[in-house]
Design a protein around this motif. Structure first.
Motif, PDB file in Angstrom:
ATOM      1  N   LEU A 185       0.803  -1.218   0.000  1.00  0.00           N
ATOM      2  CA  LEU A 185       0.000   0.000   0.000  1.00  0.00           C
ATOM      3  C   LEU A 185       0.833   1.264   0.000  1.00  0.00           C
ATOM      4  CD1 LEU A 185      -2.736  -1.040   2.561  1.00  0.00           C
ATOM      5  CD2 LEU A 185      -2.698  -1.338   0.093  1.00  0.00           C
ATOM      6  N   VAL A 186       2.111   1.159   0.449  1.00  0.00           N
ATOM      7  CA  VAL A 186       2.938   2.349   0.542  1.00  0.00           C
ATOM      8  C   VAL A 186       3.662   2.658  -0.760  1.00  0.00           C
ATOM      9  CG1 VAL A 186       3.271   2.026   3.005  1.00  0.00           C
ATOM     10  CG2 VAL A 186       4.894   1.012   1.418  1.00  0.00           C
ATOM     11  N   SER A 187       3.416   1.896  -1.806  1.00  0.00           N
ATOM     12  CA  SER A 187       4.080   2.115  -3.079  1.00  0.00           C
ATOM     13  C   SER A 187       3.781   3.507  -3.626  1.00  0.00           C
ATOM     14  CB  SER A 187       3.641   1.061  -4.097  1.00  0.00           C
ATOM     15  OG  SER A 187       4.158   1.369  -5.371  1.00  0.00           O
ATOM     16  N   THR A 188       4.844   4.145  -4.129  1.00  0.00           N
ATOM     17  CA  THR A 188       4.673   5.452  -4.759  1.00  0.00           C
ATOM     18  C   THR A 188       4.693   5.352  -6.275  1.00  0.00           C
ATOM     19  OG1 THR A 188       7.067   5.829  -4.637  1.00  0.00           O
ATOM     20  CG2 THR A 188       5.721   6.638  -2.796  1.00  0.00           C
ATOM     21  N   ASP A 189       4.740   4.131  -6.807  1.00  0.00           N
ATOM     22  CA  ASP A 189       4.733   3.951  -8.256  1.00  0.00           C
ATOM     23  C   ASP A 189       3.419   4.462  -8.830  1.00  0.00           C
ATOM     24  OD1 ASP A 189       7.160   2.748  -7.993  1.00  0.00           O
ATOM     25  OD2 ASP A 189       6.394   0.691  -8.157  1.00  0.00           O
ATOM     26  N   SER A 190       3.499   5.032 -10.032  1.00  0.00           N
ATOM     27  CA  SER A 190       2.287   5.457 -10.710  1.00  0.00           C
ATOM     28  C   SER A 190       1.563   4.242 -11.286  1.00  0.00           C
ATOM     29  CB  SER A 190       2.633   6.436 -11.833  1.00  0.00           C
ATOM     30  OG  SER A 190       3.283   5.756 -12.898  1.00  0.00           O
ATOM     31  N   THR A 191       0.325   4.469 -11.700  1.00  0.00           N
ATOM     32  CA  THR A 191      -0.450   3.393 -12.316  1.00  0.00           C
ATOM     33  C   THR A 191       0.274   2.816 -13.518  1.00  0.00           C
ATOM     34  OG1 THR A 191      -2.547   4.352 -11.593  1.00  0.00           O
ATOM     35  CG2 THR A 191      -2.629   2.832 -13.457  1.00  0.00           C
ATOM     36  N   TRP A 192       0.851   3.679 -14.351  1.00  0.00           N
ATOM     37  CA  TRP A 192       1.498   3.209 -15.574  1.00  0.00           C
ATOM     38  C   TRP A 192       2.760   2.430 -15.259  1.00  0.00           C
ATOM     39  CZ3 TRP A 192      -2.603   3.649 -17.859  1.00  0.00           C
ATOM     40  CH2 TRP A 192      -3.364   4.819 -17.885  1.00  0.00           C
ATOM     41  N   GLN A 193       3.497   2.795 -14.204  1.00  0.00           N
ATOM     42  CA  GLN A 193       4.673   2.023 -13.809  1.00  0.00           C
ATOM     43  C   GLN A 193       4.273   0.631 -13.327  1.00  0.00           C
ATOM     44  OE1 GLN A 193       6.137   5.049 -11.028  1.00  0.00           O
ATOM     45  NE2 GLN A 193       8.036   5.174 -12.207  1.00  0.00           N
ATOM     46  N   ARG A 194       3.191   0.560 -12.580  1.00  0.00           N
ATOM     47  CA  ARG A 194       2.748  -0.751 -12.088  1.00  0.00           C
ATOM     48  C   ARG A 194       2.253  -1.631 -13.228  1.00  0.00           C
ATOM     49  NH1 ARG A 194       0.735   2.572  -7.622  1.00  0.00           N
ATOM     50  NH2 ARG A 194      -1.309   2.756  -8.620  1.00  0.00           N
ATOM     51  N   LEU A 195       1.615  -1.017 -14.223  1.00  0.00           N
ATOM     52  CA  LEU A 195       1.099  -1.803 -15.339  1.00  0.00           C
ATOM     53  C   LEU A 195       2.186  -2.243 -16.311  1.00  0.00           C
ATOM     54  CD1 LEU A 195      -2.162   0.172 -16.215  1.00  0.00           C
ATOM     55  CD2 LEU A 195      -2.043  -2.194 -15.398  1.00  0.00           C
ATOM     56  N   SER A 196       3.368  -1.640 -16.240  1.00  0.00           N
ATOM     57  CA  SER A 196       4.422  -1.934 -17.210  1.00  0.00           C
ATOM     58  C   SER A 196       5.245  -3.157 -16.851  1.00  0.00           C
ATOM     59  CB  SER A 196       5.349  -0.723 -17.350  1.00  0.00           C
ATOM     60  OG  SER A 196       6.069  -0.500 -16.149  1.00  0.00           O
ATOM     61  N   VAL A 197       4.914  -3.841 -15.748  1.00  0.00           N
ATOM     62  CA  VAL A 197       5.640  -5.045 -15.362  1.00  0.00           C
ATOM     63  C   VAL A 197       4.670  -6.210 -15.241  1.00  0.00           C
ATOM     64  CG1 VAL A 197       7.512  -3.834 -14.175  1.00  0.00           C
ATOM     65  CG2 VAL A 197       5.422  -4.380 -12.935  1.00  0.00           C
ATOM     66  N   GLU A 198       5.226  -7.417 -15.218  1.00  0.00           N
ATOM     67  CA  GLU A 198       4.395  -8.602 -15.135  1.00  0.00           C
ATOM     68  C   GLU A 198       3.867  -8.777 -13.715  1.00  0.00           C
ATOM     69  OE1 GLU A 198       3.409  -9.981 -17.626  1.00  0.00           O
ATOM     70  OE2 GLU A 198       4.857  -9.412 -19.162  1.00  0.00           O
ATOM     71  N   PRO A 199       2.729  -9.424 -13.524  1.00  0.00           N
ATOM     72  CA  PRO A 199       1.971 -10.166 -14.538  1.00  0.00           C
ATOM     73  C   PRO A 199       0.977  -9.318 -15.327  1.00  0.00           C
ATOM     74  CG  PRO A 199       0.940 -10.471 -12.419  1.00  0.00           C
ATOM     75  CD  PRO A 199       2.145  -9.606 -12.170  1.00  0.00           C
ATOM     76  N   TYR A 200       1.045  -7.983 -15.172  1.00  0.00           N
ATOM     77  CA  TYR A 200       0.043  -7.131 -15.814  1.00  0.00           C
ATOM     78  C   TYR A 200       0.341  -6.871 -17.287  1.00  0.00           C
ATOM     79  CZ  TYR A 200      -0.522  -6.037 -10.857  1.00  0.00           C
ATOM     80  OH  TYR A 200      -0.679  -6.127  -9.509  1.00  0.00           O
ATOM     81  N   TRP A 201       1.629  -6.732 -17.624  1.00  0.00           N
ATOM     82  CA  TRP A 201       1.992  -6.231 -18.939  1.00  0.00           C
ATOM     83  C   TRP A 201       1.443  -7.107 -20.065  1.00  0.00           C
ATOM     84  CZ3 TRP A 201       3.341  -2.100 -21.404  1.00  0.00           C
ATOM     85  CH2 TRP A 201       3.936  -2.180 -22.673  1.00  0.00           C
ATOM     86  N   SER A 202       1.690  -8.399 -19.987  1.00  0.00           N
ATOM     87  CA  SER A 202       1.249  -9.298 -21.061  1.00  0.00           C
ATOM     88  C   SER A 202      -0.268  -9.331 -21.168  1.00  0.00           C
ATOM     89  CB  SER A 202       1.782 -10.713 -20.811  1.00  0.00           C
ATOM     90  OG  SER A 202       3.180 -10.725 -20.841  1.00  0.00           O
ATOM     91  N   ALA A 203      -0.938  -9.427 -20.015  1.00  0.00           N
ATOM     92  CA  ALA A 203      -2.401  -9.433 -20.036  1.00  0.00           C
ATOM     93  C   ALA A 203      -2.931  -8.131 -20.624  1.00  0.00           C
ATOM     94  CB  ALA A 203      -2.942  -9.634 -18.620  1.00  0.00           C
ATOM     95  N   LEU A 204      -2.270  -7.018 -20.314  1.00  0.00           N
ATOM     96  CA  LEU A 204      -2.703  -5.717 -20.815  1.00  0.00           C
ATOM     97  C   LEU A 204      -2.544  -5.632 -22.336  1.00  0.00           C
ATOM     98  CD1 LEU A 204      -3.727  -2.919 -19.857  1.00  0.00           C
ATOM     99  CD2 LEU A 204      -1.330  -2.192 -19.820  1.00  0.00           C
ATOM    100  N   VAL A 205      -1.426  -6.121 -22.848  1.00  0.00           N
ATOM    101  CA  VAL A 205      -1.186  -6.084 -24.298  1.00  0.00           C
ATOM    102  C   VAL A 205      -2.209  -6.929 -25.034  1.00  0.00           C
ATOM    103  CG1 VAL A 205       0.430  -6.748 -26.121  1.00  0.00           C
ATOM    104  CG2 VAL A 205       1.272  -5.572 -24.081  1.00  0.00           C
ATOM    105  N   VAL A 206      -2.406  -8.155 -24.566  1.00  0.00           N
ATOM    106  CA  VAL A 206      -3.318  -9.080 -25.244  1.00  0.00           C
ATOM    107  C   VAL A 206      -4.755  -8.560 -25.179  1.00  0.00           C
ATOM    108  CG1 VAL A 206      -4.279 -11.410 -25.203  1.00  0.00           C
ATOM    109  CG2 VAL A 206      -1.834 -11.064 -24.860  1.00  0.00           C
ATOM    110  N   ALA A 207      -5.201  -8.135 -23.989  1.00  0.00           N
ATOM    111  CA  ALA A 207      -6.572  -7.655 -23.834  1.00  0.00           C
ATOM    112  C   ALA A 207      -6.804  -6.372 -24.629  1.00  0.00           C
ATOM    113  CB  ALA A 207      -6.878  -7.417 -22.356  1.00  0.00           C
TER     114      ALA A 207
END
Length: 573
Positions: A278-300
């Protein structure tokens, strides 16, 4: 797939149950999912659902009205049909921009403010279209309207998923985002029918296309006024942002409205998930740019783009095609209008069927999406070759495949959005939906432009066989793209039905591993698609590897202290 959805609780990375009653969970404390399941679905959610439905009706009307106005605008300004496609395109580009903005601000600053701000932008922009006197100002204003429409969708769908009990969230999300939007599209078709009715509106004596644009803003203004009083912030988002007291109070208010105050007493403590996350300061786009989100995001996202191109391309082409085809076969103007209304109405039964299939054990969200997209592909091909018309020797046979193609396409887009909203965790849910929505709108933006170019009647001496292939090239293109969209969802290989919404990347990775038996190649695609994840492997979690792969490699997960946390790391046994 777990047989008991309630057994799917949040886990620490080490595998310990965060909610074990013998652990440090305080007596009476609940998770968000436990609280929502106790509170149930009732009057509290119905207030916000009403607001969402009004916004979605306005969304459907605002986005689709210009698909029916090429003739009226042409008679007023002399603008050709292919140029009208740029008006639709400018709006859809605005929708993409609005979705990306909402993706960031919705995850960072909350869902409620994005919903209301976006609704205000789209409604005010729609009213301003009344005063336009030229083509370029109209392009700009439709772009502004698109920003509002695009910002509303991801935040609305996230709020709906996050405030409903687990067993009901899929049906409610489809009913709100699908049924209400379909109602808006049917109302637009009826409005266009009245606009062109020579008996009711001869020579546009009662109202013209500008009045149509004003009428489309009415549901949005109603939703905006009502939403200021009844919309509440998502308690799940509040908890992720460590605003536990506010989240608890939001659930308490919901319980009181539903008549379930005893199920969630005043001051009930909510159990947070993974405090170190919860204390992460990463932006939404930084979090989405790594797995396991990245591949699912590209395909979807690609699947959304292809499906949206087919869907909106059909909507743009069909009125023009029916006008020409009907005239060649002696149809009256009334028959043409009724045909378009019937085809638009196909979305409503398609959505009702979808609400049933998503809860079937062996179908769920994933196969409902695949079946809808594949069905669209099949009926686009049938429409293209006039199979039904030739079989029954009737020109009205074109109504059947166009009806089913439109219904399947609408169902595919709707379940695709719900599917994405359920596989991404809370802290990137709006962002994930926003990126998919943006890709969808880019497909939507280019659909009328490319389709308008393909259906323009060029002289055979200039284009030769290109002109002779006009009937083939458009609907075969729609068929191919919707079929490719279905294939990408199959490759995604994740089934969220019967589970609690994931709260972090660990739960998402667990879902990938648990769904390996359903088919698809998500893990292989992860390593192939995402060089970002590979480059991050020395900094923390190599997210391109699933839990199962890590165990086979002889590694075990540990977590860093919160102060040092950048991501999960793995130490060799």
């Amino acid at each position: 797939m777990l047989s008991n959805p309630d057994a799917r609780l949040t886990h620490r990375v080490s595998g310990e149950n965060l909610l074990d009653p013998d652990d440090d969970k305080k007596e009476g404390a609940m998770t968000i999912d436990e609280a929502l399941n106790r509170i149930g679905l009732g009057r509290g959610q119905y207030f916000s659902i009403t607001v969402m439905c009004l916004f979605w009706i306005a969304d459907g009307m605002q986005m689709f009205i210009f698909f029916y106005l090429p003739k009226a605008v042409n008679e007023d300004w002399g603008t050709p049909a292919d140029a009208i496609g740029w008006i639709d395109g400018s709006m859809f580009i605005g929708v993409a921009v609005g979705a990306l903005l909402a993706g960031h601000f919705g995850d960072e600053y909350g869902r409620k403010i994005i919903i209301l701000t976006s609704g205000a932008i789209s409604s005010v922009g729609g009213v301003m279209c009344w005063w336009v006197t030229g083509f370029l100002p109209l392009l700009f204003l439709r772009f502004v309207v698109g920003i509002g429409v695009g910002g509303f969708g991801p935040a609305s769908l996230s709020t709906t998923l996050e405030t409903c009990p687990s067993k009901m969230r899929g049906k409610v999300a489809i009913a709100v985002g699908g049924f209400a939007s379909a109602v808006g599209r049917v109302l637009v078709a009826l409005l266009a029918s009245a606009l062109y009715d020579p008996a009711y509106n001869p020579n546009y004596s009662r109202f013209g296309w500008r009045v149509c644009l004003l009428i489309c803003t009415i549901p949005g203004f109603l939703a905006l006024i009502l939403g200021l009083y009844v919309l509440a912030e998502s308690p799940r988002w509040l908890l992720i942002k460590q605003r536990k007291e506010e989240a608890s109070q939001a659930l308490r208010n919901l319980a009181l409205k539903n008549g379930k105050g005893d199920e969630f007493p005043e001051g009930t403590e909510l159990v947070a998930v993974e405090d170190d996350l919860l204390v992460s300061t990463d932006s939404t786009w930084q979090r989405l740019s790594v797995e396991p989100y990245w591949s699912a995001l590209v395909v979807a996202s690609l699947s959304h783009c292809f499906m949206a191109f087919a869907y909106f391309g059909m909507i743009f082409v069909l009125p023009i095609y029916i006008d020409t085809y009907g005239s060649l076969h002696g149809w009256s103007q009334g028959a043409k209008d009724i045909t378009l209304v019937i085809v638009a109405a196909s979305e409503i039964p398609a959505i009702f069927i979808l609400m049933f299939t998503i809860e079937l054990e062996h179908i769920g969200r994933r196969w409902s999406a695949i079946g809808s997209m594949a069905g669209c592909s099949l009926f686009c091909m049938i429409f293209n070759f006039h199979v039904i018309s030739e079989l029954f020797h009737s020109s009205y046979g074109v109504l059947v495949p166009s009806f089913f193609a439109r219904g399947f396409a609408a169902a595919g887009l709707i379940i695709g959005g719900v599917y994405v909203g359920e596989i991404f965790p809370t802290h990137v849910r709006v962002g994930g939906l926003a990126v998919c929505s943006a890709f969808s709108r880019f497909g939507s933006a280019f659909a009328p432009v490319i389709s308008g170019f393909l259906i323009v009647d060029f002289h055979p001496s200039d284009w030769g066989m290109w002109t002779k292939l006009q009937p083939l090239r458009v609907f075969v293109l729609f068929s191919a793209l919707s079929g490719l969209a279905a294939y990408l969802i199959w490759e995604l290989a994740m089934e969220p039905a019967g589970r609690h919404l994931p709260s972090n990347e660990e739960e998402t990775m667990e879902q990938v591993d648990e769904d390996r038996e359903v088919g698809g190649n998500l893990n292989e695609m992860t390593r192939m698609i995402s060089p970002m994840a590979q480059s991050n492997s020395g900094k923390g979690l190599n997210r391109s590897l699933s839990r199962e792969a890590m165990e086979k490699a002889g590694s075990s997960p540990v977590t860093k202290p919160a102060a040092e946390r950048g991501s999960y790391t793995y130490e060799t046994k």
